[in-house]
Design a protein around this motif. Sequence first.
Motif, PDB file in Angstrom:
ATOM      1  N   LEU A   1      10.049   1.887   8.666  1.00  0.00           N
ATOM      2  CA  LEU A   1       9.750   0.735   8.235  1.00  0.00           C
ATOM      3  C   LEU A   1      11.079  -0.010   8.036  1.00  0.00           C
ATOM      4  N   GLY A   2      11.772   0.286   7.261  1.00  0.00           N
ATOM      5  CA  GLY A   2      12.818  -0.492   6.547  1.00  0.00           C
ATOM      6  C   GLY A   2      13.925  -0.201   5.560  1.00  0.00           C
TER       7      GLY A   2
ATOM      8  N   GLU B   1      14.532   3.752   1.716  1.00  0.00           N
ATOM      9  CA  GLU B   1      14.242   4.364   3.274  1.00  0.00           C
ATOM     10  C   GLU B   1      12.550   4.381   2.777  1.00  0.00           C
ATOM     11  N   TYR B   2      11.947   3.275   3.953  1.00  0.00           N
ATOM     12  CA  TYR B   2      10.492   3.796   4.054  1.00  0.00           C
ATOM     13  C   TYR B   2      10.200   3.625   5.471  1.00  0.00           C
ATOM     14  N   TYR B   3       9.121   4.671   5.294  1.00  0.00           N
ATOM     15  CA  TYR B   3       8.413   5.630   6.396  1.00  0.00           C
ATOM     16  C   TYR B   3       7.043   5.673   6.546  1.00  0.00           C
ATOM     17  N   SER B   4       6.500   5.451   7.047  1.00  0.00           N
ATOM     18  CA  SER B   4       5.051   5.908   7.046  1.00  0.00           C
ATOM     19  C   SER B   4       4.809   7.059   7.080  1.00  0.00           C
ATOM     20  N   THR B   5       3.744   7.610   6.503  1.00  0.00           N
ATOM     21  CA  THR B   5       3.006   8.768   6.657  1.00  0.00           C
ATOM     22  C   THR B   5       2.397   9.009   7.181  1.00  0.00           C
TER      23      THR B   5
ATOM     24  N   ASN C   1       0.262  -1.181  -0.327  1.00  0.00           N
ATOM     25  CA  ASN C   1      -0.232   0.248  -0.013  1.00  0.00           C
ATOM     26  C   ASN C   1       0.690   1.304  -0.163  1.00  0.00           C
ATOM     27  N   SER C   2       1.399   1.684  -1.267  1.00  0.00           N
ATOM     28  CA  SER C   2       2.576   2.930  -1.354  1.00  0.00           C
ATOM     29  C   SER C   2       1.212   4.589  -0.357  1.00  0.00           C
ATOM     30  N   THR C   3       0.069   4.306  -0.817  1.00  0.00           N
ATOM     31  CA  THR C   3      -0.176   5.690   0.046  1.00  0.00           C
ATOM     32  C   THR C   3       0.159   6.086   1.541  1.00  0.00           C
ATOM     33  N   THR C   4       0.872   4.780   1.978  1.00  0.00           N
ATOM     34  CA  THR C   4       0.826   5.445   3.544  1.00  0.00           C
ATOM     35  C   THR C   4       2.164   5.442   3.936  1.00  0.00           C
TER      36      THR C   4
END
Length: 88
Positions: A77-78, A67-71, A23-26
């Motif tokens: 997130l990783g 790098e992945y972050y929660s919006t 879910n790339s929107t978040t």
Amino acid sequence: YGGDWETYVGSTHTYTAPVPGGNSTTIRYEWVVYDNKGNNTGYSISSSANVATVTFTSVGVYQLVCEYYSTVTGEKLGEGFLEVFVDL
């Protein structure tokens, strides 16, 4: 995605990171590139979502990190990475 070697001859290449959680929107993505000395030189980068276009200006070994972050929470997130050998 992560830790593989890729030989690339040329200057511009596009890299795509997988979409974590489906879910790339978040998810917010941040791309970072380092050379084999840990410097962030020898390239220019433009990115949009999980896609980065990197133009290399120097021969060498580079590590691309996404790098992945929660919006929602801002929490990291990783991350994923790819090592690239550039031979212009």
